[in-house]
Motif scaffolding. Structure first.
Motif, PDB file in Angstrom:
ATOM      1  N   LYS A 168      -2.070  -0.795  -9.376  1.00 33.04           N
ATOM      2  CA  LYS A 168      -1.091   0.535  -9.070  1.00 33.04           C
ATOM      3  C   LYS A 168       0.408   0.029  -8.719  1.00 33.04           C
ATOM      4  O   LYS A 168       0.484  -1.182  -8.447  1.00 33.04           O
ATOM      5  CB  LYS A 168      -1.611   1.546  -8.046  1.00 33.04           C
ATOM      6  CG  LYS A 168      -2.988   1.990  -8.356  1.00 33.04           C
ATOM      7  CD  LYS A 168      -2.818   3.234  -9.113  1.00 33.04           C
ATOM      8  CE  LYS A 168      -4.049   3.851  -9.632  1.00 33.04           C
ATOM      9  NZ  LYS A 168      -4.202   4.868 -10.613  1.00 33.04           N
ATOM     10  N   PRO A 169       1.357   0.664  -9.268  1.00 34.62           N
ATOM     11  CA  PRO A 169       2.722   0.268  -8.632  1.00 34.62           C
ATOM     12  C   PRO A 169       2.887   0.293  -7.091  1.00 34.62           C
ATOM     13  O   PRO A 169       1.966   0.987  -6.346  1.00 34.62           O
ATOM     14  CB  PRO A 169       3.693   1.363  -9.344  1.00 34.62           C
ATOM     15  CG  PRO A 169       2.646   2.214 -10.240  1.00 34.62           C
ATOM     16  CD  PRO A 169       1.102   1.872  -9.882  1.00 34.62           C
ATOM     17  N   VAL A 170       3.786  -0.337  -6.906  1.00 33.18           N
ATOM     18  CA  VAL A 170       3.748  -0.715  -5.127  1.00 33.18           C
ATOM     19  C   VAL A 170       5.200  -0.474  -4.852  1.00 33.18           C
ATOM     20  O   VAL A 170       6.159  -0.580  -5.363  1.00 33.18           O
ATOM     21  CB  VAL A 170       3.551  -2.113  -4.934  1.00 33.18           C
ATOM     22  CG1 VAL A 170       4.040  -2.627  -3.607  1.00 33.18           C
ATOM     23  CG2 VAL A 170       2.139  -2.728  -5.079  1.00 33.18           C
ATOM     24  N   TRP A 171       5.125   0.410  -3.796  1.00 35.79           N
ATOM     25  CA  TRP A 171       6.126   0.579  -2.782  1.00 35.79           C
ATOM     26  C   TRP A 171       6.446   0.100  -1.472  1.00 35.79           C
ATOM     27  O   TRP A 171       5.071   0.034  -0.936  1.00 35.79           O
ATOM     28  CB  TRP A 171       6.258   2.413  -2.730  1.00 35.79           C
ATOM     29  CG  TRP A 171       6.825   2.953  -4.028  1.00 35.79           C
ATOM     30  CD1 TRP A 171       6.107   3.177  -5.134  1.00 35.79           C
ATOM     31  CD2 TRP A 171       7.997   3.993  -4.053  1.00 35.79           C
ATOM     32  NE1 TRP A 171       6.726   3.980  -6.025  1.00 35.79           N
ATOM     33  CE2 TRP A 171       7.898   4.500  -5.296  1.00 35.79           C
ATOM     34  CE3 TRP A 171       8.950   4.112  -3.231  1.00 35.79           C
ATOM     35  CZ2 TRP A 171       9.210   5.357  -5.841  1.00 35.79           C
ATOM     36  CZ3 TRP A 171       9.981   5.058  -3.616  1.00 35.79           C
ATOM     37  CH2 TRP A 171      10.128   5.603  -5.117  1.00 35.79           C
ATOM     38  N   LEU A 172       7.265  -0.306  -0.808  1.00 33.80           N
ATOM     39  CA  LEU A 172       7.500  -0.822   0.323  1.00 33.80           C
ATOM     40  C   LEU A 172       8.020   0.369   1.189  1.00 33.80           C
ATOM     41  O   LEU A 172       9.218   1.031   0.810  1.00 33.80           O
ATOM     42  CB  LEU A 172       8.355  -2.024   0.282  1.00 33.80           C
ATOM     43  CG  LEU A 172       8.023  -3.339  -0.470  1.00 33.80           C
ATOM     44  CD1 LEU A 172       8.977  -4.375  -0.298  1.00 33.80           C
ATOM     45  CD2 LEU A 172       6.535  -3.549  -0.037  1.00 33.80           C
ATOM     46  N   VAL A 173       7.382   0.384   2.270  1.00 34.28           N
ATOM     47  CA  VAL A 173       7.956   1.659   3.272  1.00 34.28           C
ATOM     48  C   VAL A 173       8.141   0.852   4.556  1.00 34.28           C
ATOM     49  O   VAL A 173       7.180   0.476   5.177  1.00 34.28           O
ATOM     50  CB  VAL A 173       6.919   2.745   3.414  1.00 34.28           C
ATOM     51  CG1 VAL A 173       7.511   3.658   4.327  1.00 34.28           C
ATOM     52  CG2 VAL A 173       6.643   3.480   2.073  1.00 34.28           C
ATOM     53  N   GLY A 174       9.396   0.714   5.178  1.00 38.98           N
ATOM     54  CA  GLY A 174       9.669   0.017   6.336  1.00 38.98           C
ATOM     55  C   GLY A 174       9.912   0.969   7.467  1.00 38.98           C
ATOM     56  O   GLY A 174      10.739   2.221   7.047  1.00 38.98           O
ATOM     57  N   THR A 175       9.804   0.660   8.541  1.00 43.62           N
ATOM     58  CA  THR A 175      10.462   1.276   9.738  1.00 43.62           C
ATOM     59  C   THR A 175      10.891   0.533  10.820  1.00 43.62           C
ATOM     60  O   THR A 175      10.507  -0.519  11.000  1.00 43.62           O
ATOM     61  CB  THR A 175       9.354   2.530  10.253  1.00 43.62           C
ATOM     62  OG1 THR A 175      10.428   3.352  10.982  1.00 43.62           O
ATOM     63  CG2 THR A 175       8.531   1.755  11.381  1.00 43.62           C
ATOM     64  N   SER A 176      12.398   0.749  11.139  1.00 41.04           N
ATOM     65  CA  SER A 176      12.951  -0.078  12.187  1.00 41.04           C
ATOM     66  C   SER A 176      13.054  -1.446  11.648  1.00 41.04           C
ATOM     67  O   SER A 176      13.602  -1.502  10.653  1.00 41.04           O
ATOM     68  CB  SER A 176      12.281   0.153  13.402  1.00 41.04           C
ATOM     69  OG  SER A 176      13.081  -0.568  14.487  1.00 41.04           O
ATOM     70  N   ARG A 177      12.710  -2.450  12.545  1.00 39.28           N
ATOM     71  CA  ARG A 177      12.608  -3.733  11.904  1.00 39.28           C
ATOM     72  C   ARG A 177      12.042  -4.107  10.644  1.00 39.28           C
ATOM     73  O   ARG A 177      12.453  -4.895   9.836  1.00 39.28           O
ATOM     74  CB  ARG A 177      12.019  -4.927  12.837  1.00 39.28           C
ATOM     75  CG  ARG A 177      12.756  -4.698  14.364  1.00 39.28           C
ATOM     76  CD  ARG A 177      12.375  -6.068  14.945  1.00 39.28           C
ATOM     77  NE  ARG A 177      12.660  -5.871  16.450  1.00 39.28           N
ATOM     78  CZ  ARG A 177      12.186  -6.578  17.400  1.00 39.28           C
ATOM     79  NH1 ARG A 177      11.600  -7.828  17.117  1.00 39.28           N
ATOM     80  NH2 ARG A 177      12.366  -6.681  18.625  1.00 39.28           N
ATOM     81  N   GLY A 178      11.073  -3.203  10.340  1.00 41.60           N
ATOM     82  CA  GLY A 178      10.296  -3.333   9.140  1.00 41.60           C
ATOM     83  C   GLY A 178      11.380  -2.991   7.816  1.00 41.60           C
ATOM     84  O   GLY A 178      11.186  -3.629   6.799  1.00 41.60           O
ATOM     85  N   THR A 179      12.424  -2.238   8.107  1.00 35.99           N
ATOM     86  CA  THR A 179      13.290  -2.112   7.043  1.00 35.99           C
ATOM     87  C   THR A 179      13.882  -3.413   7.012  1.00 35.99           C
ATOM     88  O   THR A 179      14.464  -3.358   5.425  1.00 35.99           O
ATOM     89  CB  THR A 179      14.414  -1.174   7.650  1.00 35.99           C
ATOM     90  OG1 THR A 179      15.213  -1.353   8.598  1.00 35.99           O
ATOM     91  CG2 THR A 179      13.713   0.460   7.806  1.00 35.99           C
ATOM     92  N   VAL A 180      14.347  -4.299   7.709  1.00 30.77           N
ATOM     93  CA  VAL A 180      15.033  -5.618   7.290  1.00 30.77           C
ATOM     94  C   VAL A 180      14.183  -6.327   6.522  1.00 30.77           C
ATOM     95  O   VAL A 180      14.443  -6.714   5.495  1.00 30.77           O
ATOM     96  CB  VAL A 180      15.047  -6.414   8.693  1.00 30.77           C
ATOM     97  CG1 VAL A 180      15.673  -7.626   8.421  1.00 30.77           C
ATOM     98  CG2 VAL A 180      16.204  -5.624   9.649  1.00 30.77           C
ATOM     99  N   SER A 181      12.759  -6.272   6.797  1.00 29.25           N
ATOM    100  CA  SER A 181      11.936  -6.916   5.800  1.00 29.25           C
ATOM    101  C   SER A 181      11.732  -6.403   4.552  1.00 29.25           C
ATOM    102  O   SER A 181      11.874  -7.074   3.474  1.00 29.25           O
ATOM    103  CB  SER A 181      10.480  -7.177   6.520  1.00 29.25           C
ATOM    104  OG  SER A 181      10.514  -7.798   7.815  1.00 29.25           O
ATOM    105  N   GLY A 182      11.545  -5.100   4.444  1.00 30.33           N
ATOM    106  CA  GLY A 182      11.439  -4.190   3.188  1.00 30.33           C
ATOM    107  C   GLY A 182      12.466  -4.516   2.252  1.00 30.33           C
ATOM    108  O   GLY A 182      12.529  -4.648   1.037  1.00 30.33           O
ATOM    109  N   THR A 183      13.803  -4.517   2.868  1.00 22.22           N
ATOM    110  CA  THR A 183      15.047  -4.753   1.955  1.00 22.22           C
ATOM    111  C   THR A 183      15.080  -5.968   1.576  1.00 22.22           C
ATOM    112  O   THR A 183      15.342  -6.182   0.315  1.00 22.22           O
ATOM    113  CB  THR A 183      16.303  -4.281   3.060  1.00 22.22           C
ATOM    114  OG1 THR A 183      16.139  -2.974   3.387  1.00 22.22           O
ATOM    115  CG2 THR A 183      17.642  -4.567   2.064  1.00 22.22           C
TER     116      THR A 183
END
Length: 220
Positions: free
Chosen positions: A90-105
């Motif tokens: 399946k297609p993949v989406w990344l969902v980050g929160t707080s510091r996870g947004t740094v990794s996701g971006t």
């Protein structure tokens, strides 16, 4: 470690990237009990017809700091994306929160739209940290991007007014949107942790519905 939830009706796979040090918290009956917004909300994402993979800090790491998130963590995320595609197709989406947004971006920039269908940033790191969103090459992001923030977020490095301006720099994204959340109750503890407005406390289900509705039908 990963926590994997397989949904037979899945539209896509969401890889959830928690903030902080991305620790699992206590494991109870095989389930992670971290207080992080995404970890607490994993069932809400699953119930909206998505496969869900929660990606925690590697077991051989003592912490998951900002410099690691913009370098080594990208390679780890790439491996999880490959695992996801092999397992679910399946297609993949990344969902980050707080510091996870740094990794996701960082991962979305490095891997591009062929690997990452879309990116969701919640409680984004906006300033005074390595890898803060607008310090990265977000103009290169070439997939749909959703930015979600709570209007009362009091974390000093995740400022609502600054988060609202992220989309203006997404020059290559075919569709992008900023949504300010106003809801919840009874924040407690450190304003940069999951049980405060920063973690959409007592408004998790509603926030997830906002996110998943957009992922299903991205609009500007």
């Amino acid at each position: 470690p990963l926590y994997v939830m397989s949904n037979p009706n899945a539209l896509a796979t969401l890889i959830l990237l928690p903030g902080g040090d991305a620790d699992t918290g206590n494991i109870v009956d095989g389930k992670p009990r971290s207080g992080n917004f995404l970890v607490r909300s994993k069932n809400y994402f699953f119930n909206e017809n998505f496969n869900v993979i929660v990606m925690f800090r590697a077991s051989d790491l003592a912490k998951l700091d900002y410099p690691y998130r913009v370098k080594e963590h990208v390679a780890e995320i790439a491996k999880v994306i490959n695992f996801s595609k092999e397992k679910f197709g399946k297609p993949v989406w990344l969902v980050g929160t707080s510091r996870g947004t740094v990794s996701g971006t960082a991962a979305a920039i490095a891997l591009g739209h062929k690997e990452v269908q879309g990116l969701v940033l919640t409680s984004s790191v906006t300033n005074r940290a390595t890898g803060a969103i607008k310090t990265q090459r977000i103009g290169d992001l070439n997939m749909p991007v959703l930015v979600v923030h709570h209007k009362n977020d009091a974390c000093k490095i995740c400022v609502p007014s600054e988060a609202s301006r992220i989309t203006s720099d997404l020059k290559s994204s075919p569709v992008k949107k900023f949504i300010m959340i106003d809801g919840g109750s009874d924040p407690e503890g450190d304003p940069c942790t999951g049980k405060h407005w920063h973690g959409f406390i007592n408004y998790e289900k509603e926030t997830v519905k906002v996110i998943t509705d957009w992922v299903k039908n991205p609009t500007s």
